[in-house]
Design an enzyme around this catalytic site. Structure first.
Site, PDB file in Angstrom:
ATOM      1  N   GLU A  83      10.844  -4.873   3.626  1.00 29.15           N
ATOM      2  CA  GLU A  83      10.844  -6.286   3.228  1.00 29.15           C
ATOM      3  C   GLU A  83      10.382  -6.444   1.781  1.00 29.15           C
ATOM      4  OE1 GLU A  83       9.604  -5.038   6.037  1.00 29.15           O
ATOM      5  OE2 GLU A  83       9.709  -6.465   7.693  1.00 29.15           O
TER       6      GLU A  83
ATOM      7  N   LYS B 125       0.837  -1.201   0.000  1.00 30.80           N
ATOM      8  CA  LYS B 125       0.000   0.000   0.000  1.00 30.80           C
ATOM      9  C   LYS B 125       0.875   1.255   0.000  1.00 30.80           C
ATOM     10  CE  LYS B 125      -3.152   2.431   3.053  1.00 30.80           C
ATOM     11  NZ  LYS B 125      -3.910   2.393   4.306  1.00 30.80           N
TER      12      LYS B 125
ATOM     13  N   HIS C  31      -3.655 -32.518  20.857  1.00 28.88           N
ATOM     14  CA  HIS C  31      -2.555 -33.363  21.332  1.00 28.88           C
ATOM     15  C   HIS C  31      -1.395 -32.519  21.843  1.00 28.88           C
ATOM     16  CE1 HIS C  31      -4.730 -36.787  19.778  1.00 28.88           C
ATOM     17  NE2 HIS C  31      -5.083 -35.978  18.796  1.00 28.88           N
TER      18      HIS C  31
ATOM     19  N   LYS D 227       9.168  -0.281  11.988  1.00 35.81           N
ATOM     20  CA  LYS D 227       9.667  -0.061  10.621  1.00 35.81           C
ATOM     21  C   LYS D 227      10.795   0.986  10.626  1.00 35.81           C
ATOM     22  CE  LYS D 227       5.636  -0.995   7.631  1.00 35.81           C
ATOM     23  NZ  LYS D 227       4.725  -0.471   6.630  1.00 35.81           N
TER      24      LYS D 227
ATOM     25  N   GLU E 206      -3.527  -5.985  15.807  1.00 38.60           N
ATOM     26  CA  GLU E 206      -3.050  -4.709  15.273  1.00 38.60           C
ATOM     27  C   GLU E 206      -4.142  -3.645  15.428  1.00 38.60           C
ATOM     28  OE1 GLU E 206      -1.723  -4.676  11.138  1.00 38.60           O
ATOM     29  OE2 GLU E 206       0.023  -3.498  11.668  1.00 38.60           O
TER      30      GLU E 206
ATOM     31  N   GLY F 109      -4.344  -1.653   5.873  1.00 39.69           N
ATOM     32  CA  GLY F 109      -3.604  -2.826   5.391  1.00 39.69           C
ATOM     33  C   GLY F 109      -4.273  -4.141   5.774  1.00 39.69           C
ATOM     34  N   ARG F 110      -4.668  -4.247   7.054  1.00 40.26           N
ATOM     35  CA  ARG F 110      -5.247  -5.520   7.522  1.00 40.26           C
ATOM     36  C   ARG F 110      -6.686  -5.705   7.084  1.00 40.26           C
ATOM     37  NH1 ARG F 110      -3.751  -1.998  11.231  1.00 40.26           N
ATOM     38  NH2 ARG F 110      -5.172  -1.112  12.770  1.00 40.26           N
TER      39      ARG F 110
HETATM   40  O1  LIG Z   1       1.257  -2.664   2.261  1.00 40.90           O
HETATM   41  P1  LIG Z   1       2.419  -2.045   2.959  1.00 40.90           P
HETATM   42  O2  LIG Z   1       2.364  -0.550   2.921  1.00 40.90           O
HETATM   43  O3  LIG Z   1       3.719  -2.578   2.447  1.00 40.90           O
HETATM   44  O4  LIG Z   1       2.312  -2.420   4.461  1.00 40.90           O
HETATM   45  C1  LIG Z   1       2.425  -3.738   4.915  1.00 40.90           C
HETATM   46  C2  LIG Z   1       2.103  -3.788   6.384  1.00 40.90           C
HETATM   47  O5  LIG Z   1       2.946  -2.854   7.019  1.00 40.90           O
HETATM   48  C3  LIG Z   1       2.776  -2.640   8.395  1.00 40.90           C
HETATM   49  O6  LIG Z   1       3.392  -3.643   9.087  1.00 40.90           O
HETATM   50  C4  LIG Z   1       1.350  -2.441   8.795  1.00 40.90           C
HETATM   51  O7  LIG Z   1       1.223  -2.463  10.158  1.00 40.90           O
HETATM   52  C5  LIG Z   1       0.445  -3.467   8.181  1.00 40.90           C
HETATM   53  O8  LIG Z   1      -0.908  -3.195   8.493  1.00 40.90           O
HETATM   54  C6  LIG Z   1       0.659  -3.440   6.703  1.00 40.90           C
HETATM   55  O9  LIG Z   1      -0.241  -4.310   6.092  1.00 40.90           O
END
Ligand SMILES: O=P(O)(O)OC[C@H]1O[C@H](O)[C@H](O)[C@@H](O)[C@@H]1O
Length: 549
Positions: free
Chosen positions: A212, A206, A384, A512, A353, A267-268
């Protein structure tokens, strides 16, 4: 004391909690034959049995009174109406618009967002169909066989887990590989297993700034170019999903290969947006659309059903009951369906989150517990291992069991065993086993009475452990959409009760920033004075170990 804990409805629940703490669910079932009939809800292909909870009719009505007193309905309408309820970031929260399959406009700052949403869905459909039909070709004229989907957090969990959950619907001839972690082992393994001429990379971010995802995409780009492809071939093999079109084009992604999303999608909560492109590529657009349809049906239920029969509200308020009045610190999700094994991890991000917050919307530190720890894994495996602690440990851990009544391509013997284990666990947790029952079981042994009593004590299970059971006929894309939206709204309602901002994530953001600062330290681009002594020492160890390379 906060306005929540001084609220009469809260105080009333506190009194009710004291009065039911000594009651056992077993007795309630024995004295009320209607209990299971009364404590159930059904919608969108989902059946919820919540009778195995430590609640009476009075408790349920007390919980609903609290929901009303906290204006849950008003807050819900503000979200669906596009108000900037994520006030720390000044954003609307409109993942529900992404699955608005009606003709109703949805406004953000006076502008209807639906034309853009629909245009993006059309773009996703066209692209998916061109990949599946073989019309979209790689730089050497070959069709796409492998998709490498790169993203992390919400740009990873939703697509990966939904694709996995709907395995019986996956298209043949194309395979999606998900890569999230910056740990090079993963991208290296995935790239080693695919052919650059037949591979499409979908980069999802986003913000287009997540370390990463940027690094994994860069590695994929280097791998692609090293295979003999030219710079201009990238357009045929790399697409991106992002709200940051400028950064994506600067990175080298052709503008026509960028699928947009918007800052009013968290994002989530983004799997319903173009972030769901890998789902389309794996299952076909129609199944993705069914996922949206199921989520939309749950949105409608959430908006229209009275609180008393509103599934997300019931589940949310039960969660509040245990978290705030019984001290439950965690909540376990137990899908009895192998393909749905990723759901606990999905809900973990969604819930933790969102509601892992310590201040109210107004910035006041809370004097009550907020979001619980979410965990879990597929049944029967947990039976188990960690179920032991749920049965006999000292923590109260409410559980959500879930089970499809039918499963595709499977021997019925397995499924009946799976179902019986699922139901059996809910029964065991509720009933427990008394000392007298355990003592009686040992009557045939030759142990002395003291030993017999001690062993019986070890075998005693208190029971009275709460659980919900969610059943569905089979896990179709539509049912899955409803199930995920159910948890989204559950989280929303709890956030509304606790008055936290469920839509920002400053703790994650700090991680981050610090990750990047330490990288500068490791690379020698930042003075060691920027770090505490422990971190300096860790950096130095890493530098020494890598000095020879
Ligand atoms: O989609 P991006 O901008 O790369 O973000 C990826 C992720 O980054 C962070 O860790 C946020 O807390 C997440 O909610 C998000 O989905």
């Amino acid at each position: 004391m906060s306005s929540l804990t001084t609220q009469p409805e809260w105080q009333h629940l506190k009194t009710l909690a004291e009065s039911v703490k000594d009651n056992h669910m077993r007795d309630w079932f024995n004295t009320d034959p209607q209990r299971a009939d009364k404590m159930q809800a059904e919608t969108c292909g989902l059946f919820l049995d919540y009778s195995k909870n430590r609640v009476t009719d009075d408790v349920m009505s007390g919980l609903m009174s609290l929901a009303r007193a906290r204006n849950v309905e008003k807050q819900r309408d503000a979200m669906f109406g596009g108000q900037a309820i994520n006030q720390t970031e000044g954003r609307a929260v409109l993942h529900t618009a992404l699955r608005n399959l009606t003709d109703k406009p949805v406004y953000v700052d006076g502008e209807d967002v639906m034309p853009e949403v629909k245009a993006t869905l059309d773009k996703m459909r066209t692209f998916t169909e061109s990949v599946h039909s073989g019309e979209h070709k790689g730089y050497t004229g070959k069709a796409v066989k492998d998709i490498v989907a790169i993203g992390i957090g919400g740009s990873f969990l939703g697509p990966k887990i939904m694709t996995e959950a709907l395995k019986p619907y996956q298209q043949k001839g194309v395979k999606v590989h998900f890569v999230a972690n910056v740990d090079g082992c993963h991208i290296t393994d995935v790239l080693a297993s695919v052919d650059p001429e037949e591979t499409l990379v979908v980069m999802s971010s986003k913000s287009f700034s997540t370390q990463e995802t940027l690094q994994n995409t860069q590695t994929a780009k280097n791998w692609f170019l090293a295979s003999g492809a030219a710079q201009e071939d990238i357009a045929k093999h790399f697409v991106a999903v992002s709200s940051n079109v400028k950064a994506a084009t600067e990175f080298g992604i052709a503008e026509e290969n960028i699928f947009p999303m918007w800052d009013w999608v968290g994002g989530r909560y983004s799997l319903w947006s173009a972030i769901g492109l890998p789902i389309c590529l794996s299952l076909g657009f129609d199944h993705f659309h069914s996922l949206l349809k199921g989520a939309h049906a749950m949105d409608k239920h959430f908006c229209e059903a009275p609180l008393e029969s509103n599934m997300p509200v019931i589940m949310a308020m039960l969660g509040v009951w245990y978290r705030n009045f019984f001290g439950a610190q965690s909540h376990v999700l137990l899908p009895y369906y192998h393909y749905l094994r990723g759901l606990p991890a999905y809900v973990q991000q969604l819930d933790m989150e969102s509601n892992g917050k310590q201040v109210t919307q107004q910035g006041d530190v809370v004097d009550y517990e907020t979001g619980p720890v979410i965990w879990g894994s597929e049944g029967t495996n947990g039976q188990h291992s960690f179920h032991q602690l749920i049965h006999q440990g000292t923590s109260l851990i409410p559980a959500d069991f879930m089970l499809p009544l039918n499963v595709p391509n499977q021997d019925d013997t397995h499924h009946a065993m799976l179902a019986s284990n699922c139901f059996g666990q809910t029964q065991a947790l509720m009933q427990g086993k008394t000392f007298d029952e355990c003592y009686a079981d040992l009557s045939d042994t030759d142990m002395d009475d003291a030993t017999r009593k001690a062993i019986a004590q070890h075998k005693t299970m208190p029971g009275n452990k709460p659980s919900n059971t969610l059943l569905f006929n089979s896990l179709t894309p539509e049912v899955l959409g409803s199930l995920v939206a159910l948890y989204e709204h559950k989280v929303f309602v709890q956030g509304a009760i606790w008055q936290v901002n469920s839509f920002d994530q400053w703790g994650v953001e700090l991680g981050k920033v610090l990750g990047n600062q330490v990288l500068d330290g490791i690379n020698g681009d930042a003075s060691s004075d920027n770090f505490d002594a422990s971190t300096q020492q860790l950096i130095a160890q890493f530098q020494r170990a890598n000095a020879q390379k």
